[in-house]
Design an enzyme around this catalytic site. Structure first.
Site, PDB file in Angstrom:
ATOM      1  N   ARG A 174       6.887  -2.899  -8.743  1.00  0.00           N
ATOM      2  CA  ARG A 174       7.329  -4.269  -9.037  1.00  0.00           C
ATOM      3  C   ARG A 174       6.283  -5.004  -9.850  1.00  0.00           C
ATOM      4  NH1 ARG A 174       9.836  -5.248  -3.053  1.00  0.00           N
ATOM      5  NH2 ARG A 174      11.817  -4.304  -3.633  1.00  0.00           N
ATOM      6  N   SER A 196      12.150  -7.607  -2.424  1.00  0.00           N
ATOM      7  CA  SER A 196      11.706  -7.355  -1.054  1.00  0.00           C
ATOM      8  C   SER A 196      12.759  -7.695  -0.011  1.00  0.00           C
ATOM      9  CB  SER A 196      10.457  -8.188  -0.795  1.00  0.00           C
ATOM     10  OG  SER A 196      10.287  -8.381   0.588  1.00  0.00           O
ATOM     11  N   ASP A 241      11.880  -2.674   5.140  1.00  0.00           N
ATOM     12  CA  ASP A 241      11.154  -2.715   3.878  1.00  0.00           C
ATOM     13  C   ASP A 241      12.085  -2.163   2.816  1.00  0.00           C
ATOM     14  OD1 ASP A 241       8.034  -2.893   2.876  1.00  0.00           O
ATOM     15  OD2 ASP A 241       9.299  -1.569   1.669  1.00  0.00           O
ATOM     16  N   ASP A 291       0.340  -1.349   7.352  1.00  0.00           N
ATOM     17  CA  ASP A 291      -0.111  -0.945   6.014  1.00  0.00           C
ATOM     18  C   ASP A 291      -0.206  -2.096   5.018  1.00  0.00           C
ATOM     19  OD1 ASP A 291       2.574  -1.435   5.889  1.00  0.00           O
ATOM     20  OD2 ASP A 291       3.165   0.479   5.058  1.00  0.00           O
ATOM     21  N   HIS A 292       0.394  -3.222   5.333  1.00  0.00           N
ATOM     22  CA  HIS A 292       0.407  -4.343   4.379  1.00  0.00           C
ATOM     23  C   HIS A 292      -0.765  -5.306   4.600  1.00  0.00           C
ATOM     24  CE1 HIS A 292       4.474  -3.017   3.522  1.00  0.00           C
ATOM     25  NE2 HIS A 292       4.648  -3.966   2.639  1.00  0.00           N
ATOM     26  N   ARG A 314      12.061  -8.988   2.793  1.00  0.00           N
ATOM     27  CA  ARG A 314      11.480  -9.956   3.731  1.00  0.00           C
ATOM     28  C   ARG A 314      12.494 -10.998   4.205  1.00  0.00           C
ATOM     29  NH1 ARG A 314       7.476 -11.814  -1.040  1.00  0.00           N
ATOM     30  NH2 ARG A 314       7.210  -9.579  -0.950  1.00  0.00           N
TER      31      ARG A 314
HETATM   32  C1  MIC Z   1       7.294  -5.504  -1.028  1.00  0.00           C
HETATM   33  O1  MIC Z   1       7.058  -4.490  -1.661  1.00  0.00           O
HETATM   34  O2  MIC Z   1       7.675  -6.569  -1.539  1.00  0.00           O
HETATM   35  C2  MIC Z   1       7.139  -5.468   0.478  1.00  0.00           C
HETATM   36  C3  MIC Z   1       6.008  -6.321   0.817  1.00  0.00           C
HETATM   37  O3  MIC Z   1       6.863  -4.173   0.899  1.00  0.00           O
HETATM   38  C4  MIC Z   1       8.442  -5.965   1.062  1.00  0.00           C
HETATM   39  C5  MIC Z   1       8.412  -6.298   2.471  1.00  0.00           C
HETATM   40  C6  MIC Z   1       7.756  -7.598   2.749  1.00  0.00           C
HETATM   41  O4  MIC Z   1       7.995  -8.580   2.066  1.00  0.00           O
HETATM   42  O5  MIC Z   1       7.011  -7.622   3.708  1.00  0.00           O
HETATM   43  C7  MIC Z   1       9.667  -5.102   0.778  1.00  0.00           C
HETATM   44  O6  MIC Z   1       9.710  -4.466  -0.236  1.00  0.00           O
HETATM   45  O7  MIC Z   1      10.648  -5.157   1.535  1.00  0.00           O
HETATM   46 FE1  SF4 Z   2       3.737  -1.629   0.191  1.00  0.00          FE
HETATM   47 FE2  SF4 Z   2       5.988  -2.747  -0.706  1.00  0.00          FE
HETATM   48 FE3  SF4 Z   2       4.003  -2.103  -2.368  1.00  0.00          FE
HETATM   49 FE4  SF4 Z   2       5.401  -0.209  -1.243  1.00  0.00          FE
HETATM   50  S1  SF4 Z   2       6.168  -1.732  -2.675  1.00  0.00           S
HETATM   51  S2  SF4 Z   2       3.193  -0.262  -1.455  1.00  0.00           S
HETATM   52  S3  SF4 Z   2       5.811  -1.050   0.770  1.00  0.00           S
HETATM   53  S4  SF4 Z   2       3.951  -3.629  -0.753  1.00  0.00           S
END
Ligand code: MIC
Ligand code: SF4
Length: 639
Positions: free
Chosen positions: A379, A533, A119, A64-65, A535
């Site tokens: 965010r 995140s 995530d 999905d990313h 990550r």
């Molecule tokens: C995000 O919202 O920052 C992400 C991308 O979903 C991350 C995961 C990632 O960095 O791949 C998260 O929230 O954990």
């Molecule tokens: Fe995707 Fe992270 Fe954004 Fe949710 S917050 S939509 S999981 S990138």
């Protein structure tokens, strides 16, 4: 003394330790989820564990990313995830099926069970009463391999909802209010359990908006009870058999309690650049806006988009505004397409994106220079939109849609539309994009494109930690600062050597070079270092660049775990004043590190300035073993 929801789940899943605030416990994990940007790494780690088949009740891999396929990288990663999932017994949700958290809620959530996901917004499933926790990829891989997940027993804070939301005031405003009161650090070591009279007025998707964005509080997770409203949702999803009523005991006890009076809430917005920088929309005033983005795992449900369509119906998006909409799942997209709501959005001038994270993770739709973007996301960290000079405000879908029409930030109560959206009796159910794993995994060949590089593995801990300060940052540094994500970098999530060149890029472009020239070293951070995140790349890239320790005022939960998992020592200043004294390129040494780990504190010598200061090293016995081994994978192997 009765149990709250959190304790009920912890008790029924406990495999190690005693449930007592602050104590470490191991819990059994029923389900896991991964997404593609953290998933490649998690499955590489799973492969390294040498098991045949995952041991959870159900594990799901989502894509999905990384949806823009500008080169071969993302498509190759999708193939890798699809084949590796099939081999190890993991369900695969194809690209186009939707955002992991939205689809998991719709099709896989179960009240009273445990879930960990690679995530940070995994707590979304708390909306139906799951204990759903975000974790690093390695911890998710370990859970898939049947191992317990270790957490510190959190404090349980009850959020008592009284009253009922007024029209145009939404679930998003509830969580923004919680963030306003508690800040992005306010949830550390806590689970928020929602209760009170007000709960019954909230549908499951509304509850999920709240538990989703609870991640921004730094909380371990958030949870709602499962009740008649939950049953209504499960029936409509054709999953009545997965429903269990799950409520706290009448006399349940909580460590803390907060009350929010829903009658008094007004539409809120989080101003740049932090989700807790919250103010009432009417107080911020009618600032001119350039972009409106609706979607993300926070606000992309059927209910959200139906409301947006009702607002837009028969109206036009302001001439100076670009409105983009990414539905949360194929179920949502197909339903609004079939009932005509999508046509209303298109007719108003909305730009329709595919069902995925999209602009939320900087995958396209970066705003223009100095532009103001209203987003229904969770965010608004500096730089996350892809444009460093952009100003991102987080708002509800109602505020976003009404503002898109007027071209200025607008309190949605100014528009008089009836936004009642009933829960459909039956959602459109079609799981054909969820591919079950192969019956015989041994026959599946895992396809590995050239983008998949081996991940760095640390060495066992030496006698001392020595090195220069490679960077000194302030409070609330996010993993987006440490390892930025955008459409150019995300395709390299399985290529740490490449990514490492961009480590701390938005803060200090020289960091990777400095780290290499000095043979690695130490990072200095402020409070809540590593929030945001999950990550793991925010630990793996520094590891690749030779970072041995991070000394901060305090750490965010998931990042601290990721550092430990990779053998980087998180240390905290015993006296915050010592943070001031330290400067870039000061040379530090900590001798006798093994003994110091056991003691939980150490003396750090600043050789450049010729003085010493104390740090605390708050690690469990398990963590210490992991650090000594140079990371969790080394430890798993040595067993
Ligand atoms: C995000 O919202 O920052 C992400 C991308 O979903 C991350 C995961 C990632 O960095 O791949 C998260 O929230 O954990
Ligand atoms: Fe995707 Fe992270 Fe954004 Fe949710 S917050 S939509 S999981 S990138």
């Amino acid at each position: 003394m009765g149990d709250n929801l959190v304790y009920k789940i912890l008790k029924s899943h406990l495999v190690e330790g005693t449930i007592e605030t602050g104590k470490e416990i191991g819990i059994k994990i029923d389900r896991t989820l991964t997404q593609d940007s953290t998933g490649t790494m998690a499955y590489l780690q799973l492969e390294a564990m040498e098991i045949d088949r995952v041991k959870t009740k159900k594990s799901v891999a989502f894509v999905d990313h990384n949806m823009l396929q500008q080169g071969f990288e993302n498509a190759d990663d999708h193939k890798f995830i699809q084949t590796v999932a099939s081999k190890y017994g993991v369900y695969f949700s194809k690209p186009g099926n939707g955002i992991c958290h939205q689809v998991f809620l719709e099709r896989f959530s179960v009240p009273g069970e445990t879930l960990i996901g690679s995530d940070s917004h995994t707590p979304t499933a708390g909306g139906v009463g799951m204990l759903a926790i975000g974790a690093g990829g390695l911890d998710v891989a370990l859970a898939m391999a049947g191992r317990a997940y270790y957490i510190t027993t959190p404090k349980v804070c009850k959020i008592n909802l009284v009253g009922k939301l007024k029209p145009m005031v939404t679930a998003k405003d509830i969580i923004l209010e919680v963030l306003r009161r508690l800040t992005v650090k306010g949830g550390v070591s806590r689970v928020f359990e929602y209760g009170g009279e007000g709960v019954k007025y909230l549908s499951v998707p509304q509850r999920a908006t709240i538990t989703n964005m609870g991640a921004e509080l730094g909380a371990t997770t958030s949870i709602f009870p499962s009740d008649e409203r939950t049953l209504e949702y499960f029936k409509a999803q054709g999953r009545e058999e997965d429903y269990v009523e799950f409520k706290p005991d009448e006399d349940a006890v909580y460590d803390e309690e907060i009350t929010i009076n829903l009658d008094e809430l007004k539409p809120l917005a989080a101003k740049p650049h932090s989700p807790d920088n919250v103010e009432e929309v009417e107080k911020i005033g009618k600032i001119k806006i350039h972009q409106v983005a609706i979607g993300s795992c926070t606000n992309s449900s059927y209910e959200d988009l139906m409301k947006v369509a009702k607002i837009l119906k028969g109206r036009k998006v302001h001439k100076d505004v670009s409105l983009v909409i990414a539905p949360g799942s194929r179920q949502v997209m197909e339903m609004i397409a079939r009932n005509g709501a999508l046509a209303d959005i298109i007719s108003a001038g909305g730009r329709i994106l595919e069902n995925s994270c999209g602009p939320c993770i900087g995958m396209g739709q970066a705003p223009g220079t100095n532009e103001i973007s209203l987003r229904t996301f969770n965010r608004n960290f500096y730089g996350r939109s892809g444009t460093l000079t952009a100003q991102v405000y987080l708002v509800s879908p109602e505020t976003a849609a009404v503002s898109a029409i007027y071209g200025v930030l607008t309190d949605p109560r100014e528009l008089d539309v009836d936004l009642t959206v009933e829960m459909p009796e039956r959602f459109l159910i079609d799981d054909s994009m969820i591919i079950p794993p192969a019956a015989n995994g041994a026959e599946v060949e895992v396809v590995r494109g050239p983008n998949i590089k081996p991940f760095p593995v640390n060495k066992p801990l030496g006698e001392a930690i020595e090195g220069k300060i490679l960077i000194k940052v302030g409070d609330n540094i996010t993993t987006d600062h440490i390892m930025p994500s955008n459409s150019k970098l995300l395709p390299f999530r399985s290529n740490i050597p490449y990514l490492a060149e961009y480590c701390f890029n938005t803060v200090d472009e020289e960091f990777p070079k400095r780290a290499k020239e000095n043979n690695g070293g130490i990072i200095v951070g402020g409070n809540n270092y590593g929030q945001g995140s999950s990550r793991e790349h925010a630990a793996l890239a520094p590891l690749y660049l030779g970072v041995k320790a991070v000394i901060a005022k305090s750490f965010a939960r998931i990042h601290k775990a990721n550092l430990i998992n990779n053998g980087i020592i998180p240390m905290e200043f015993a006296n915050e004043a010592d943070y001031e004294a330290i400067d870039l390129l000061d040379e530090l040494v900590i001798e006798d590190i093994h003994a110091n780990l056991e003691k939980g504190k150490a003396e750090v010598k600043n050789l450049t300035k010729n003085y010493s200061f104390e740090v605390n090293i708050n690690l469990t016995e398990k963590d210490i073993k992991v650090i000594k081994a140079g990371g969790k994978l080394n430890l798993v192997h040595s067993k």
